[in-house]
Structure formats: C-alpha cells, structure tokens
Design a protein around this motif. Structure first.
Motif, PDB file in Angstrom:
ATOM      1  N   ALA A 158       0.826  -1.207   0.000  1.00 56.12           N
ATOM      2  CA  ALA A 158       0.000   0.000   0.000  1.00 56.12           C
ATOM      3  C   ALA A 158       0.863   1.261   0.000  1.00 56.12           C
ATOM      4  O   ALA A 158       2.011   1.251   0.459  1.00 56.12           O
ATOM      5  N   ASP A 159       0.297   2.351  -0.515  1.00 46.72           N
ATOM      6  CA  ASP A 159       1.037   3.617  -0.560  1.00 46.72           C
ATOM      7  C   ASP A 159       1.435   4.090   0.835  1.00 46.72           C
ATOM      8  O   ASP A 159       2.463   4.741   1.001  1.00 46.72           O
ATOM      9  N   LYS A 160       0.618   3.750   1.848  1.00 46.04           N
ATOM     10  CA  LYS A 160       0.955   4.181   3.201  1.00 46.04           C
ATOM     11  C   LYS A 160       2.213   3.494   3.719  1.00 46.04           C
ATOM     12  O   LYS A 160       2.778   3.900   4.733  1.00 46.04           O
ATOM     13  N   CYS A 161       2.653   2.429   3.015  1.00 40.18           N
ATOM     14  CA  CYS A 161       3.871   1.715   3.414  1.00 40.18           C
ATOM     15  C   CYS A 161       5.134   2.373   2.887  1.00 40.18           C
ATOM     16  O   CYS A 161       6.241   1.933   3.225  1.00 40.18           O
TER      17      CYS A 161
ATOM     18  N   LEU B 100       5.129   2.780  -4.734  1.00 38.91           N
ATOM     19  CA  LEU B 100       4.851   3.115  -3.340  1.00 38.91           C
ATOM     20  C   LEU B 100       4.844   4.640  -3.227  1.00 38.91           C
ATOM     21  O   LEU B 100       5.889   5.270  -3.293  1.00 38.91           O
TER      22      LEU B 100
ATOM     23  N   HIS C  11       3.617  -1.854  -6.909  1.00 41.06           N
ATOM     24  CA  HIS C  11       4.987  -1.879  -6.396  1.00 41.06           C
ATOM     25  C   HIS C  11       5.703  -3.119  -6.932  1.00 41.06           C
ATOM     26  O   HIS C  11       5.225  -4.246  -6.774  1.00 41.06           O
TER      27      HIS C  11
ATOM     28  N   HIS D 111       2.181  -9.906   3.192  1.00 45.57           N
ATOM     29  CA  HIS D 111       2.346  -9.067   2.013  1.00 45.57           C
ATOM     30  C   HIS D 111       3.437  -9.565   1.089  1.00 45.57           C
ATOM     31  O   HIS D 111       3.481  -9.188  -0.069  1.00 45.57           O
TER      32      HIS D 111
ATOM     33  N   PRO E 254      -3.408  -5.980   0.189  1.00 43.92           N
ATOM     34  CA  PRO E 254      -2.602  -4.876  -0.300  1.00 43.92           C
ATOM     35  C   PRO E 254      -2.547  -3.685   0.649  1.00 43.92           C
ATOM     36  O   PRO E 254      -1.761  -2.775   0.443  1.00 43.92           O
ATOM     37  N   SER E 255      -3.389  -3.657   1.688  1.00 41.05           N
ATOM     38  CA  SER E 255      -3.444  -2.498   2.567  1.00 41.05           C
ATOM     39  C   SER E 255      -2.531  -2.638   3.786  1.00 41.05           C
ATOM     40  O   SER E 255      -2.475  -1.732   4.612  1.00 41.05           O
ATOM     41  N   THR E 256      -1.849  -3.768   3.932  1.00 42.63           N
ATOM     42  CA  THR E 256      -1.022  -3.981   5.123  1.00 42.63           C
ATOM     43  C   THR E 256       0.423  -3.583   4.876  1.00 42.63           C
ATOM     44  O   THR E 256       0.898  -3.574   3.761  1.00 42.63           O
ATOM     45  N   CYS E 257       1.110  -3.232   5.982  1.00 43.18           N
ATOM     46  CA  CYS E 257       2.533  -2.907   5.913  1.00 43.18           C
ATOM     47  C   CYS E 257       3.300  -3.824   6.849  1.00 43.18           C
ATOM     48  O   CYS E 257       2.736  -4.329   7.812  1.00 43.18           O
TER      49      CYS E 257
END
Length: 286
Positions: A119-122, A157, A163, A254, A283-286
């Motif tokens: 995810a982009d937040k990662c 990312l 990614h 992930h 996909p939303s996890t880091c």
C-alpha cells in the motif's frame, strides 16, 4: 522529395507523449506528519533520469508517538527514473542531511529499504514521518556519522501503479536515480560529484546489488565507492513457496502478494502465477 502529410491525430499523440502530464496522489510533508489525506498533483516528467520533479520539507520521527525527532534537514522528493521496460516514471523518496558537520565532500548513502508492503501508506517517506519505519535506527546511525542519506520509495509506493517487488531493473534504477536527485536538490546542499555508497538489506539488499551492477552503464558519473548487500532474496519461487500458506507467511502476508504482483506485470512471471495460488488479498497492510 515528396512531402508527406502527417495526420493531426498522430502529431497530437506524439506531442502528448513528449509532454506527458501524470496525475499522482502524493502525501505532502505536512499531510504525512499529521496523518491527513494526501493531495493530488499533476506533474510533468523532466528530461533526464534523476531530475527532481518536486520537493518539500519533511520530518523524520523515531517513534509512532512522534516524541523523538531526528536532527536533520529532511526533504521529501519526487524524481524521474525508469521502469523495467525503459519507460520514464515518477518515484518519491526522502533526502536526509544531518545538521552535524562533515568534512567536504559529504558522502551520500543510497539507502535501499527492505520489504515495506504494497500500500502507498507503506512508502518509507510516509513511515519516516509517522515514526513507524523499522529501519529508522540504521538510518539514524548513518546520519550520526555525518553521512547524507537518500531513501527511495521504489516504483509504486507513493505513486500510481503496482509496487515491483524484487524487480532488478526497476529497483536498481530507482536507487541510482535517488542519488542523482539528492545531488541535484539545491536545498540539500550536497556535492554533485562526491563519494557515494549503497546500502540495503533483504529487498534492499537486492536493490543495492542491482544498483551496483547497473551503475557502470546506467549512472557512470556516480562515484560509487562500495555497496552493502545484505540477505537479498534470490530464488523468488522458493521464497514464495516457503511462505505462501504458512504461519510465517500469514505474519508477513504481504510478501507473497509482492511476488505475485510483480509476476503479474512480467511476461516471464505469468506462468508462475498460473501454477500457484499466491495470496494477493492484503494490499493495505505494511
């Protein structure tokens, strides 16, 4: 010699490709620091790889409570690089210059981050601001030595698209062009021909190795003195097979998704997907 008339639509297509404008979603330094929603920017890709598209002040916290702030000039950047197919793309990253003095010319470390997430937040630039980057202490140790450090977010990312986990060309180029961008960033005050070192562990180890291999032809002007290549994943099939569906894979769920996502964008990777049921559901996890 006869003059051929070129259709207007073809001329328009060529002009559009030459002056491409991309709409990308990127968190500003303020947004990343406060956790607010990212802004949408339209950016035009510059002419050369490593050219800076935009920059803004950022912040580097060591803890999620944001109590400990690293003493450095932090600049969030967007710069041009090239993907595995040779297409120019925009990638984000962070330039860190310690306020501690260092004998000139100050060395620059091209820091290739380890596996972060899909995810982009990662993106490391977000996690550095949020105080959640697990490689924060190694980064601080380099800053404490007086080295400047540039951390790429890699392709996908913080910018549109998938990614590309362990994609040799995309990762290596992103690292090399991040160093170029740091050298060209006026607010960083770094030498444009100073010594450079590369550093990475795990996914970052593969990216560091790739950058070192590609540098003589892709970025021959960089004065690379050495590269730290730590534990790069080598055989992706074995990595995925050992983790997919296992308890360890559930904890780092992930990673199979990373491999599957990259395989989906790679012609040679599609047969791998056909034979396996890699987990791409997180996909939303880091």
């Amino acid at each position: 010699m006869p003059i051929r008339r070129v259709p207007r639509r073809r001329v328009a297509a060529v002009l559009a490709a030459t002056c491409a404008v991309f709409t990308v979603t990127v968190a500003s330094g303020e947004a990343a620091a406060t956790g607010s929603d990212p802004e949408v920017r339209q950016v035009r890709l510059p002419d050369s790889n490593g050219d800076v598209i935009s920059s803004e002040p950022g912040v580097f916290h060591l803890d999620p409570l944001k109590v400990v702030k690293v003493d450095a000039n932090v600049q969030r950047i967007m710069y041009r690089t090239t993907d595995r197919t040779g297409m120019p793309i925009a990638v984000t990253g962070t330039v860190l210059v310690p306020n501690k003095a260092h004998a000139a010319p100050r060395p620059i470390i091209g820091f290739a981050p380890g596996t972060q997430g899909l995810a982009d937040k990662c993106a490391p630039s977000r996690q550095l601001a949020d105080g959640t980057e697990y490689e924060a202490l190694p980064l601080k140790a380099l800053l404490d030595e007086g080295y400047a450090v540039v951390v790429t977010d890699y392709q996908g990312l913080g910018t549109p698209g998938v990614h590309t986990y362990m994609d040799r060309e995309a990762q290596g180029r992103a690292v090399l062009d991040s160093v170029r961008a740091a050298q060209r960033l006026a607010t960083a005050g770094l030498p444009d021909a100073g010594p450079v070192a590369l550093y990475g562990y795990s996914q970052g180890g593969g990216a560091s190795a790739s950058a070192a291999e590609l540098a003589p032809t892709y970025a021959p002007e960089l004065k690379i003195r050495g590269a730290v290549v730590g534990a790069p994943p080598a055989d992706m099939s074995k990595v995925a097979d050992s983790m997919n569906g296992s308890a360890y894979g559930a904890f780092f769920n992930h990673v199979p998704g990373h491999i599957a996502a990259t395989a989906a964008t790679s012609p040679e990777g599609r047969p791998w997907l056909a034979d396996r049921s890699a987990d791409r559901s997180a996909p939303s996890t880091c």
